[in-house]
Design a protein around this motif. Sequence first.
Motif, PDB file in Angstrom:
ATOM      1  N   MET A   1       0.844  -1.190   0.000  1.00 21.29           N
ATOM      2  CA  MET A   1       0.000   0.000   0.000  1.00 21.29           C
ATOM      3  C   MET A   1       0.882   1.243   0.000  1.00 21.29           C
ATOM      4  N   GLU A   2       0.580   2.187  -0.875  1.00 24.65           N
ATOM      5  CA  GLU A   2       1.393   3.386  -1.012  1.00 24.65           C
ATOM      6  C   GLU A   2       1.191   4.308   0.184  1.00 24.65           C
ATOM      7  N   ALA A   3       2.292   4.774   0.774  1.00 27.71           N
ATOM      8  CA  ALA A   3       2.223   5.655   1.939  1.00 27.71           C
ATOM      9  C   ALA A   3       1.701   7.026   1.529  1.00 27.71           C
ATOM     10  N   THR A   4       0.914   7.626   2.422  1.00 30.10           N
ATOM     11  CA  THR A   4       0.379   8.964   2.168  1.00 30.10           C
ATOM     12  C   THR A   4       1.484   9.988   2.334  1.00 30.10           C
ATOM     13  N   GLN A   5       1.633  10.871   1.350  1.00 29.77           N
ATOM     14  CA  GLN A   5       2.673  11.885   1.411  1.00 29.77           C
ATOM     15  C   GLN A   5       2.297  12.947   2.440  1.00 29.77           C
ATOM     16  N   ARG A   6       3.253  13.313   3.280  1.00 30.92           N
ATOM     17  CA  ARG A   6       3.019  14.294   4.317  1.00 30.92           C
ATOM     18  C   ARG A   6       2.889  15.688   3.711  1.00 30.92           C
ATOM     19  N   LEU A   7       1.937  16.458   4.219  1.00 33.97           N
ATOM     20  CA  LEU A   7       1.707  17.812   3.730  1.00 33.97           C
ATOM     21  C   LEU A   7       2.911  18.686   4.073  1.00 33.97           C
ATOM     22  N   GLN A   8       3.495  19.314   3.060  1.00 28.11           N
ATOM     23  CA  GLN A   8       4.696  20.107   3.254  1.00 28.11           C
ATOM     24  C   GLN A   8       4.379  21.594   3.168  1.00 28.11           C
ATOM     25  N   SER A   9       5.030  22.368   4.026  1.00 31.00           N
ATOM     26  CA  SER A   9       4.876  23.812   3.996  1.00 31.00           C
ATOM     27  C   SER A   9       6.239  24.440   4.241  1.00 31.00           C
ATOM     28  N   ILE A  10       6.383  25.700   3.882  1.00 27.73           N
ATOM     29  CA  ILE A  10       7.627  26.425   4.118  1.00 27.73           C
ATOM     30  C   ILE A  10       7.309  27.701   4.878  1.00 27.73           C
ATOM     31  N   ASP A  11       8.318  28.230   5.570  1.00 27.29           N
ATOM     32  CA  ASP A  11       8.089  29.454   6.321  1.00 27.29           C
ATOM     33  C   ASP A  11       8.263  30.674   5.418  1.00 27.29           C
ATOM     34  N   LEU A  12       8.154  31.853   6.013  1.00 21.31           N
ATOM     35  CA  LEU A  12       8.247  33.089   5.228  1.00 21.31           C
ATOM     36  C   LEU A  12       9.571  33.181   4.489  1.00 21.31           C
ATOM     37  N   HIS A  13      10.672  32.892   5.176  1.00 20.93           N
ATOM     38  CA  HIS A  13      11.976  32.996   4.533  1.00 20.93           C
ATOM     39  C   HIS A  13      12.132  31.986   3.413  1.00 20.93           C
ATOM     40  N   GLY A  14      11.599  30.792   3.601  1.00 28.90           N
ATOM     41  CA  GLY A  14      11.653  29.791   2.542  1.00 28.90           C
ATOM     42  C   GLY A  14      10.910  30.254   1.303  1.00 28.90           C
ATOM     43  N   PHE A  15       9.764  30.895   1.508  1.00 28.08           N
ATOM     44  CA  PHE A  15       9.008  31.417   0.374  1.00 28.08           C
ATOM     45  C   PHE A  15       9.765  32.545  -0.312  1.00 28.08           C
ATOM     46  N   LEU A  16      10.315  33.477   0.469  1.00 27.46           N
ATOM     47  CA  LEU A  16      11.022  34.611  -0.124  1.00 27.46           C
ATOM     48  C   LEU A  16      12.243  34.148  -0.910  1.00 27.46           C
ATOM     49  N   GLN A  17      12.913  33.112  -0.432  1.00 27.79           N
ATOM     50  CA  GLN A  17      14.082  32.588  -1.132  1.00 27.79           C
ATOM     51  C   GLN A  17      13.713  32.000  -2.492  1.00 27.79           C
ATOM     52  N   SER A  18      12.449  31.646  -2.668  1.00 25.58           N
ATOM     53  CA  SER A  18      12.000  31.082  -3.941  1.00 25.58           C
ATOM     54  C   SER A  18      11.701  32.166  -4.978  1.00 25.58           C
ATOM     55  N   LEU A  19      11.666  33.424  -4.546  1.00 24.72           N
ATOM     56  CA  LEU A  19      11.356  34.529  -5.456  1.00 24.72           C
ATOM     57  C   LEU A  19      12.596  34.932  -6.250  1.00 24.72           C
ATOM     58  N   SER A  20      12.370  35.585  -7.369  1.00 24.45           N
ATOM     59  CA  SER A  20      13.485  36.026  -8.206  1.00 24.45           C
ATOM     60  C   SER A  20      14.229  37.179  -7.531  1.00 24.45           C
ATOM     61  N   ALA A  21      15.465  37.404  -7.973  1.00 27.00           N
ATOM     62  CA  ALA A  21      16.281  38.483  -7.404  1.00 27.00           C
ATOM     63  C   ALA A  21      15.605  39.835  -7.603  1.00 27.00           C
ATOM     64  N   ASP A  22      15.040  40.068  -8.781  1.00 24.90           N
ATOM     65  CA  ASP A  22      14.369  41.340  -9.054  1.00 24.90           C
ATOM     66  C   ASP A  22      13.163  41.538  -8.139  1.00 24.90           C
ATOM     67  N   THR A  23      12.396  40.467  -7.920  1.00 29.39           N
ATOM     68  CA  THR A  23      11.213  40.567  -7.059  1.00 29.39           C
ATOM     69  C   THR A  23      11.617  40.904  -5.624  1.00 29.39           C
ATOM     70  N   LEU A  24      12.654  40.258  -5.111  1.00 22.06           N
ATOM     71  CA  LEU A  24      13.117  40.532  -3.751  1.00 22.06           C
ATOM     72  C   LEU A  24      13.627  41.961  -3.611  1.00 22.06           C
ATOM     73  N   ASP A  25      14.384  42.427  -4.592  1.00 24.62           N
ATOM     74  CA  ASP A  25      14.919  43.790  -4.517  1.00 24.62           C
ATOM     75  C   ASP A  25      13.791  44.817  -4.523  1.00 24.62           C
ATOM     76  N   ARG A  26      12.757  44.588  -5.317  1.00 18.06           N
ATOM     77  CA  ARG A  26      11.621  45.512  -5.337  1.00 18.06           C
ATOM     78  C   ARG A  26      10.824  45.432  -4.037  1.00 18.06           C
ATOM     79  N   LEU A  27      10.757  44.240  -3.452  1.00 13.98           N
ATOM     80  CA  LEU A  27      10.049  44.064  -2.187  1.00 13.98           C
ATOM     81  C   LEU A  27      10.756  44.815  -1.061  1.00 13.98           C
ATOM     82  N   TYR A  28      12.094  44.758  -1.049  1.00 12.35           N
ATOM     83  CA  TYR A  28      12.861  45.408   0.013  1.00 12.35           C
ATOM     84  C   TYR A  28      12.827  46.934  -0.095  1.00 12.35           C
TER      85      TYR A  28
END
Length: 263
Positions: A1-28
């Motif tokens: 029986m296939e195991a159920t995949q655990r629901l994954q989440s990331i924190d604020l910094h993890g999300f921001l690190q996924s953004l492009s360099a231009d997006t982060l610079d404009r956000l700051y």
Amino acid sequence: MEATQRLQSIDLHGFLQSLSADTLDRLYAHPAACIAVFRELPCLDKHYIMRVLFSKQVVPEKLVLSWCKPGQKSSHEQAIERLQKLRVWFSEELAGGHKGLRLSDVFRQGLRTAIVGGGEAWSNPVPPAPDKHSRDVAFLDSYAKERWEIILHFLVGSNSDVSRKVMLLLGRAGLIAMGGEPGAAAAITASGFQFLLMDTTAQVWYFMLHYFKSTEEAGKDVVEVLTLLFGISFSTLGKDYPTDSLSPIQMEFLQDMREYGLV
């Protein structure tokens, strides 16, 4: 029986690190975003930033290492890596081939403004006219709980009335499976059941993460959404704020948050 995949989440910094360099610079460029990022950092990261906040010099990396306790090189390296991924610090080469670190100019200016004052407010500084329909904090707490429970009840198959936009977002997050036939009801998934077991704060953040991602996928500027969210997070609960200075994207975001019970 296939195991159920655990629901994954990331924190604020993890999300921001996924953004492009231009997006982060404009956000700051927005002080509220800088202070929001700063307050979520570990103590050592904050310490490094405050040591160089009012200096534009490139600091030798060996000097930065001396600012942490002996034997904490691992914590130092983690702090440097985290700040670089967030584009808060950059590596530069000094004379003689030595490594140096420099605080982002745009982040420095934004954080200094947030701390010492100045800059432009996220909303019109002129207070709105008294609202005869103004609500107190107790009402807002009750309203937020009621609106969020409507979404949760929909997940478990009740006849709760949610918008199609919420349905699509729940589907995008993998919390429901949309019916394949026209008019077929959506069904909760294994991830949806895991979602129900999370505390409310974690549920809202997981939901908002997918809102941010869907905003980007729709070709909208996620910086506008994030700056409004950060601005609201530093506002006073129960106080009225004017909306006449908000952009169309921000007004749409405000209406969506209203449905979720967040405003």
